[in-house]
Write a protein that holds these residues in place. Structure first.
Motif, PDB file in Angstrom:
ATOM      1  N   LEU A  94       0.822  -1.215   0.000  1.00  0.00           N
ATOM      2  CA  LEU A  94       0.000   0.000   0.000  1.00  0.00           C
ATOM      3  C   LEU A  94       0.855   1.263   0.000  1.00  0.00           C
ATOM      4  N   ALA A  95       2.098   1.144   0.450  1.00  0.00           N
ATOM      5  CA  ALA A  95       3.039   2.265   0.387  1.00  0.00           C
ATOM      6  C   ALA A  95       3.810   2.286  -0.929  1.00  0.00           C
ATOM      7  N   LEU A  96       3.491   1.348  -1.830  1.00  0.00           N
ATOM      8  CA  LEU A  96       4.208   1.181  -3.107  1.00  0.00           C
ATOM      9  C   LEU A  96       5.708   0.961  -2.878  1.00  0.00           C
ATOM     10  N   ASP A  97       6.025   0.275  -1.781  1.00  0.00           N
ATOM     11  CA  ASP A  97       7.413   0.021  -1.396  1.00  0.00           C
ATOM     12  C   ASP A  97       7.801  -1.375  -1.873  1.00  0.00           C
ATOM     13  N   ALA A  98       8.248  -1.456  -3.119  1.00  0.00           N
ATOM     14  CA  ALA A  98       8.580  -2.751  -3.712  1.00  0.00           C
ATOM     15  C   ALA A  98       9.725  -3.430  -2.977  1.00  0.00           C
ATOM     16  N   GLU A  99      10.776  -2.679  -2.681  1.00  0.00           N
ATOM     17  CA  GLU A  99      11.929  -3.259  -1.992  1.00  0.00           C
ATOM     18  C   GLU A  99      11.541  -3.731  -0.597  1.00  0.00           C
TER      19      GLU A  99
ATOM     20  N   ARG B  49      -0.600   5.582  -5.630  1.00  0.00           N
ATOM     21  CA  ARG B  49      -1.270   5.048  -4.443  1.00  0.00           C
ATOM     22  C   ARG B  49      -1.841   3.670  -4.740  1.00  0.00           C
ATOM     23  N   ALA B  50      -2.149   2.953  -3.669  1.00  0.00           N
ATOM     24  CA  ALA B  50      -2.723   1.620  -3.785  1.00  0.00           C
ATOM     25  C   ALA B  50      -3.847   1.461  -2.769  1.00  0.00           C
ATOM     26  N   GLU B  51      -4.744   0.551  -3.060  1.00  0.00           N
ATOM     27  CA  GLU B  51      -5.922   0.329  -2.202  1.00  0.00           C
ATOM     28  C   GLU B  51      -6.133  -1.164  -2.004  1.00  0.00           C
TER      29      GLU B  51
END
Length: 267
Positions: free
Chosen positions: A201-206, A239-241
């Motif tokens: 949800l934070a778009l934190d791929a790593e 953003r993501a949901e």
């Protein structure tokens, strides 16, 4: 080359009429579906995860071109396997490969190889196809089966995929096929999955790849999801949901040892 279904009649019905009816029950379209850059959708048998997949598919508009990223459960074929040209057969009809985008992916992602072997028995990509075909009869796909890799590898694949999509110049949806925690109690699964999904949800791929490996979170599609998040951010997603979360225990009533599922949309 036409890929024959590997799990029709197992993960979902192979009867076209019954499949149409089942998808009609699982998918709840919203009045104004939104344009998404990417999604995470589960890939278990429809009886267990179909309603969760249907929730995210019903919330978004399905463009003509969809990239499907799935994990390699069988370990066959190349590490990053792009299905060659042709079509995938489903009970609802053939779904063609989008050859122009596939060619761009080959140009922009050196890690990718043309390979049908990895796809032959793999269910994680296949179970997404009926949802896509049901919602858009003109859909064309770019299926990629992804094995292991560190974050650097995932970043390179995701950035290359984003370059290919940008050069393609048309709207593309990226589907990352993944289930969440496997074979733990529903309570344990939820706690672990909250940590993984907070990164999504934070778009934190790593961070997603790191927390899954550090905490032993058995998210089988963590590599496809990491690649999708990298590509989505490169393409401007901000953003993501979380659309829906659940477990097999919600269906069976047994919460002692479940498989968990999440549906996420990235805009």
């Amino acid at each position: 080359m036409v890929r024959q279904p590997a799990v029709a009649g197992q993960f979902y019905t192979d009867d076209p009429r019954k499949l149409e009816e089942e998808l009609g029950r699982l998918i709840r379209p919203v009045p104004a579906p939104r344009r998404a850059t990417g999604i995470i959708a589960p890939h278990a048998g429809y009886i267990y995860s179909g309603a969760i997949a249907g929730a995210v598919y019903g919330s978004i508009a399905i463009p003509r071109t969809v990239v499907i990223l799935g994990p390699n459960h069988h370990g066959l074929g190349a590490v990053a396997s792009l299905y060659p040209d042709g079509a995938w057969l489903s009970p609802l009809g053939e779904v063609p490969i989008e050859q122009r985008l596939s060619s761009l992916v080959l140009e922009q992602v050196p890690q990718v190889e043309l390979d049908a072997i990895a796809h032959r028995f793999e269910h994680s990509l296949e179970v997404q196809v009926p949802f896509l075909r049901y919602l858009n009869s003109d859909v064309a796909i770019v299926p990629m089966c992804l094995g292991g890799g560190g974050y650097g590898w995932c970043r390179q694949v995701g950035e290359g995929l984003a370059r290919a999509i940008a050069a393609y110049g048309e709207e593309v949806l990226i589907v990352a096929s993944s289930d969440m925690t496997h074979y733990e109690s529903a309570e344990s699964a939820r706690l672990k999955d909250e940590a993984a999904l907070s990164c999504v949800l934070a778009l934190d791929a790593e961070g997603l790849l790191k927390v899954c490996r550090q905490r032993g979170i058995t998210m089988c599609g963590v590599i496809p999801s990491t690649v999708m998040l990298v590509a989505a951010r490169e393409l401007g997603a901000s953003r993501a949901e979380l659309v829906r979360y659940g477990t097999s225990g919600d269906v069976t009533g047994d919460n002692r040892q479940v498989v968990a599922y999440a549906a996420v949309a990235v805009y």
